[in-house]
Design a protein around this motif. Structure first.
Motif, short mmCIF file in Angstrom:
data_model
loop_
_atom_site.label_atom_id
_atom_site.label_comp_id
_atom_site.label_asym_id
_atom_site.label_seq_id
_atom_site.Cartn_x
_atom_site.Cartn_y
_atom_site.Cartn_z
N THR A 272 -17.81 -51.17 -2.51
CA THR A 272 -18.38 -50.05 -3.25
C THR A 272 -17.26 -49.37 -4.03
O THR A 272 -16.08 -49.49 -3.68
CB THR A 272 -19.08 -49.04 -2.33
OG1 THR A 272 -18.13 -48.42 -1.48
CG2 THR A 272 -20.17 -49.73 -1.50
N PHE A 273 -17.64 -48.64 -5.05
CA PHE A 273 -16.69 -48.08 -6.01
C PHE A 273 -17.01 -46.61 -6.29
O PHE A 273 -18.15 -46.19 -6.17
CB PHE A 273 -16.75 -48.88 -7.32
CG PHE A 273 -16.59 -50.36 -7.09
CD1 PHE A 273 -15.35 -50.93 -7.02
CD2 PHE A 273 -17.70 -51.17 -6.89
CE1 PHE A 273 -15.19 -52.29 -6.79
CE2 PHE A 273 -17.56 -52.53 -6.65
CZ PHE A 273 -16.30 -53.08 -6.60
N PRO A 274 -15.99 -45.86 -6.72
CA PRO A 274 -16.23 -44.45 -7.02
C PRO A 274 -16.98 -44.22 -8.33
O PRO A 274 -17.46 -43.12 -8.57
CB PRO A 274 -14.83 -43.84 -7.07
CG PRO A 274 -13.93 -44.98 -7.36
CD PRO A 274 -14.58 -46.20 -6.78
N SER A 275 -17.08 -45.26 -9.18
CA SER A 275 -17.81 -45.09 -10.45
C SER A 275 -18.32 -46.44 -10.94
O SER A 275 -17.83 -47.50 -10.53
CB SER A 275 -16.91 -44.47 -11.52
OG SER A 275 -15.94 -45.41 -11.96
N THR A 276 -19.29 -46.39 -11.82
CA THR A 276 -19.84 -47.60 -12.43
C THR A 276 -18.77 -48.35 -13.21
O THR A 276 -18.76 -49.58 -13.23
CB THR A 276 -21.03 -47.23 -13.34
OG1 THR A 276 -22.00 -46.53 -12.56
CG2 THR A 276 -21.67 -48.45 -13.95
N HIS A 277 -17.87 -47.63 -13.84
CA HIS A 277 -16.78 -48.25 -14.60
C HIS A 277 -16.02 -49.24 -13.71
O HIS A 277 -15.77 -50.39 -14.11
CB HIS A 277 -15.83 -47.18 -15.13
CG HIS A 277 -14.54 -47.71 -15.63
ND1 HIS A 277 -14.40 -48.31 -16.86
CD2 HIS A 277 -13.31 -47.75 -15.05
CE1 HIS A 277 -13.15 -48.71 -17.02
NE2 HIS A 277 -12.46 -48.37 -15.93
N TYR A 278 -15.65 -48.83 -12.50
CA TYR A 278 -14.90 -49.70 -11.61
C TYR A 278 -15.76 -50.87 -11.11
O TYR A 278 -15.26 -51.97 -10.92
CB TYR A 278 -14.32 -48.92 -10.43
CG TYR A 278 -13.16 -48.05 -10.82
CD1 TYR A 278 -11.97 -48.60 -11.28
CD2 TYR A 278 -13.25 -46.67 -10.76
CE1 TYR A 278 -10.90 -47.80 -11.65
CE2 TYR A 278 -12.18 -45.86 -11.13
CZ TYR A 278 -11.01 -46.44 -11.57
OH TYR A 278 -9.96 -45.64 -11.95
N SER B 294 -22.54 -43.75 -1.84
CA SER B 294 -21.49 -43.91 -2.83
C SER B 294 -21.79 -43.02 -4.02
O SER B 294 -22.91 -42.62 -4.26
CB SER B 294 -21.45 -45.37 -3.30
OG SER B 294 -20.53 -45.53 -4.34
N LEU B 295 -20.75 -42.74 -4.78
CA LEU B 295 -20.93 -42.01 -6.03
C LEU B 295 -21.52 -42.91 -7.10
O LEU B 295 -22.09 -42.45 -8.07
CB LEU B 295 -19.59 -41.44 -6.50
CG LEU B 295 -18.93 -40.45 -5.55
CD1 LEU B 295 -17.55 -40.08 -6.08
CD2 LEU B 295 -19.77 -39.22 -5.39
N CYS B 296 -21.33 -44.22 -6.92
CA CYS B 296 -21.79 -45.21 -7.90
C CYS B 296 -23.03 -45.89 -7.34
O CYS B 296 -23.16 -46.07 -6.15
CB CYS B 296 -20.67 -46.22 -8.11
SG CYS B 296 -21.14 -47.68 -9.04
N ARG C 259 -10.27 -49.31 -8.44
CA ARG C 259 -10.36 -48.44 -7.26
C ARG C 259 -11.61 -48.78 -6.45
O ARG C 259 -12.68 -48.93 -7.00
CB ARG C 259 -10.40 -46.98 -7.68
CG ARG C 259 -9.06 -46.50 -8.20
CD ARG C 259 -9.05 -45.04 -8.58
NE ARG C 259 -9.71 -44.20 -7.60
CZ ARG C 259 -10.33 -43.07 -7.90
NH1 ARG C 259 -10.37 -42.62 -9.14
NH2 ARG C 259 -10.90 -42.35 -6.96
N GLU D 26 -14.09 -47.84 -2.99
CA GLU D 26 -14.50 -46.77 -2.10
C GLU D 26 -14.60 -47.31 -0.66
O GLU D 26 -13.99 -46.78 0.25
CB GLU D 26 -15.83 -46.20 -2.54
CG GLU D 26 -16.27 -45.00 -1.75
CD GLU D 26 -17.59 -44.45 -2.24
OE1 GLU D 26 -18.54 -45.24 -2.37
OE2 GLU D 26 -17.67 -43.24 -2.50
#
Length: 89
Positions: free
Chosen positions: A9-15, A41-43, A67, A69
């Motif tokens: 999992t990631f902190p944003s869609t970008h990642y 998750s934030l994403c 990055r 998560e």
């Protein structure tokens, strides 16, 4: 028969999008899936990997500055996911 998978999992869609591009660009199999309800998750996306490629994939992602998560081992049985272990990122 249940399948074991590793979800990143990631902190944003970008990642998340960058991670998929890096993994696939290296010839490894990985796919983005909607974030399972069992994880927070934030994403809204997670990268699904076979366990045997998770270590090389993580090395590639780290080198590319992606990055993370969470890294979670799950069992997929009849379309449902069950978290079995949260792994060190």
């Amino acid at each position: 028969m249940p399948d074991e998978l590793v979800l990143l999992t990631f902190p944003s869609t970008h990642y998340a999008l960058k991670a998929e591009k890096v993994v696939r660009g290296a010839g490894l199999q990985g796919r983005l899936i909607p974030m399972p309800r069992e994880l927070s998750s934030l994403c809204g996306l997670a990268l699904e990997l076979e366990p045997e490629i998770s270590v090389p994939a993580l090395a590639l992602l780290q080198a590319a500055g992606v990055r993370l998560e969470k890294k979670v081992k799950v069992v997929k049985d009849r379309g449902r996911l069950r978290v079995i272990e949260q792994l060190e990122v």
